[in-house]
Design a protein around this motif. Structure first.
Motif, PDB file in Angstrom:
ATOM      1  N   THR A   1      98.828  20.276   7.217  1.00 57.70           N
ATOM      2  CA  THR A   1      98.050  19.405   8.014  1.00 57.70           C
ATOM      3  C   THR A   1      98.718  18.056   8.214  1.00 57.70           C
ATOM      4  N   THR A   2      99.247  17.584   7.176  1.00 53.08           N
ATOM      5  CA  THR A   2      99.765  16.319   6.912  1.00 53.08           C
ATOM      6  C   THR A   2     101.232  16.054   7.213  1.00 53.08           C
TER       7      THR A   2
ATOM      8  N   SER B   1      98.231  18.371  16.141  1.00 51.23           N
ATOM      9  CA  SER B   1      97.341  17.893  15.267  1.00 51.23           C
ATOM     10  C   SER B   1      95.646  18.267  15.768  1.00 51.23           C
TER      11      SER B   1
ATOM     12  N   LEU C   1      93.520  21.008  13.683  1.00 52.00           N
ATOM     13  CA  LEU C   1      92.046  20.797  12.905  1.00 52.00           C
ATOM     14  C   LEU C   1      90.809  21.308  13.989  1.00 52.00           C
TER      15      LEU C   1
ATOM     16  N   TYR D   1      92.165  11.681   8.702  1.00 48.70           N
ATOM     17  CA  TYR D   1      93.013  12.440   9.815  1.00 48.70           C
ATOM     18  C   TYR D   1      93.558  11.451  10.687  1.00 48.70           C
TER      19      TYR D   1
ATOM     20  N   GLN E   1      86.306  18.623   9.209  1.00 47.56           N
ATOM     21  CA  GLN E   1      87.432  19.030  10.271  1.00 47.56           C
ATOM     22  C   GLN E   1      87.295  18.777  11.636  1.00 47.56           C
TER      23      GLN E   1
ATOM     24  N   GLY F   1      87.789  15.084  11.947  1.00 49.03           N
ATOM     25  CA  GLY F   1      89.340  14.922  11.985  1.00 49.03           C
ATOM     26  C   GLY F   1      89.867  14.977  13.610  1.00 49.03           C
TER      27      GLY F   1
END
Length: 451
Positions: free
Chosen positions: A28-29, A53, A57, A282, A403, A406
């Protein structure tokens, strides 16, 4: 299992699920620091690139609610293995993709696989640990998970510098493979004494329609105007899908999401905090690398190193907070953490293209300290008051809300970035025509204004 592996069995379960979740969080990051490179490679605009992204998510949020059903229908072991093998396959597809469309689709399916694993970890841990040890267990589990955002950006920048942006899609493979090897030994299978439950396909379809329409509406409104027909149509579709989903879940015998758990005030409060937390973590993790690379002209390595001290502090704080959660009320710990996180955001509101590296690093450290306090208390406090049979539903719901927050946060900061960039470009054009006085700092689209 306890007879076979003894007192270490609980911690072997923690390690197994931690490997899977660490891979998901790292995926994710780590991509955020190479988004500018991907935009260059595929000639993508920022509006399309943000789907790397938000798509990840949103898909993760949607499938999180399937975890409870998957565990009851197939057991922890098969569910975990299926999700992590799919994740491995899509990591390879993403890293080898030759078009932006293939890359975005692979990221979305990756997110769908990751969404099943994260709630499963909480279910497995809560089943093997007694109530008075869950805070510590979540702290240790969280320590492994938060090491991903600690080392992810720096590692991603390093890999991008020496091997190119494709390398970031392969770095999670060793963790996934090790988790897949351990799962058959330490995760339990399906309880065959229970009847296999029916799956709520209409509810799942309505939920997918809601998340897709909501995010697409926000993205479309940014490009065509918030009052345009496409944006309004997608917003209306999202509202109808949301209402349809709520009606379906309340009427369904085996709902995808048991909305009645929100009647628990403590759980509802935790869910609201989770949404805000998801927006903040996020949104900031997406925006900061993009800002410092495009505005401050940082390299991917330097932007990754900017986030590294905050990640280390986060890892340390979450361990301490796990122990505090076992002894003190979760409310005070969460409030203190949110206060630190909020102050960090207020400080970043004054950032400019000339803000020092050390200054931004300290602001990030403060925010990550707050997150370290919030995570164990929020996870444990959210589900402790639920009945055991609602544990899976509660775990999936709180992760889903985080999420979704995010995905919403990334979309909103992306929209804000486009708006401020367009305003700054317009101001520069007016200055070149002599229409307004000179600008102070045209290199920063956030703070560019007349002198």
């Amino acid at each position: 299992m306890f007879r076979r592996y003894g007192r270490w069995y609980r911690w072997l379960v923690v390690l197994t699920v931690m490997l899977g979740t660490t891979s998901m969080v790292l995926a994710t990051t780590i991509v955020n620091v190479v988004i500018p490179d991907i935009m260059t490679a595929f000639h993508m605009g920022q509006g399309r690139a943000q789907w790397l992204s938000t798509g990840f998510l949103a898909a993760m949020a949607t499938t999180m609610l399937m975890t409870s059903w998957c565990v009851r229908a197939f057991g922890q072991r098969r569910t975990y293995l299926a999700a992590i093998i799919l994740f491995i396959a899509l990591s390879l597809v993403g890293g080898l993709s030759d078009s932006a469309s293939v890359l975005i689709v692979s990221r979305i399916i990756q997110g769908a696989a990751g969404g099943i694993i994260q709630p499963l970890a909480m279910i497995a841990i809560f089943q093997v640990f007694p109530a008075n040890q869950r805070g510590r267990a979540m702290g240790i589990y969280g320590l492994g998970v938060v090491l991903s955002p600690a080392i992810g950006p720096a590692l991603g920048g390093l890999l991008a510098h020496y091997f190119g942006w494709r390398a970031v899609f392969f770095v999670v493979l060793p963790f996934c493979l090790l988790g897949a090897v351990m799962a058959p030994f330490f995760l339990v299978g399906r309880d065959r004494s229970e009847e296999r439950p029916a799956f709520d396909w209409p509810g799942f379809a309505l939920l997918a329609a809601f998340t897709t329409s909501l995010l697409a509406g926000l993205a479309t409104g940014r490009g065509t105007g918030w009052n345009s027909a496409p944006a309004l149509s997608l917003s209306a579709a999202a509202a109808l899908a949301c209402l349809g989903f709520a009606w379906r879940e309340l009427a369904c015998r085996h709902p995808l999401l048991n909305l009645r758990i929100f009647a628990n005030r403590q759980f509802s409060a935790a869910a609201a905090v989770s949404f805000a937390y998801g927006m903040g973590i996020y949104g900031s993790t997406y925006l900061i690398p993009l800002f410092v690379q495009t505005i401050c002209h940082y390299t991917p390595i330097r932007s990754g190193l900017l986030l590294f001290p905050g990640g280390v502090v986060l890892a340390g704080a979450i361990t301490i907070a796990g122990r505090l959660t076992d002894k003190y009320s979760a409310h005070g710990i969460v409030i203190a953490g949110l206060a630190c996180f909020g102050v960090s955001f207020c400080l970043f509101a004054g950032v400019s293209g000339t803000t020092a590296f050390q200054t931004m690093a300290w602001w990030i450290v403060l925010g990550r300290l707050g997150l370290g306090l919030v995570i164990p208390a929020l996870n444990a406090g959210a589900v402790q008051t639920l009945k055991p049979e609602l544990l899976g539903q509660g775990s999936g719901a709180v992760n889903f809300v985080r999420q979704l927050g995010g995905a919403f946060g990334v979309t909103m900061v992306s929209s804000f970035l486009d708006w401020r960039t367009a305003a700054s470009l317009e101001a520069v054009q007016m200055q070149l025509k002599g229409a307004i006085p000179p600008l102070r700092s045209c290199c920063n689209p956030y703070t560019c204004r007349p002198a």
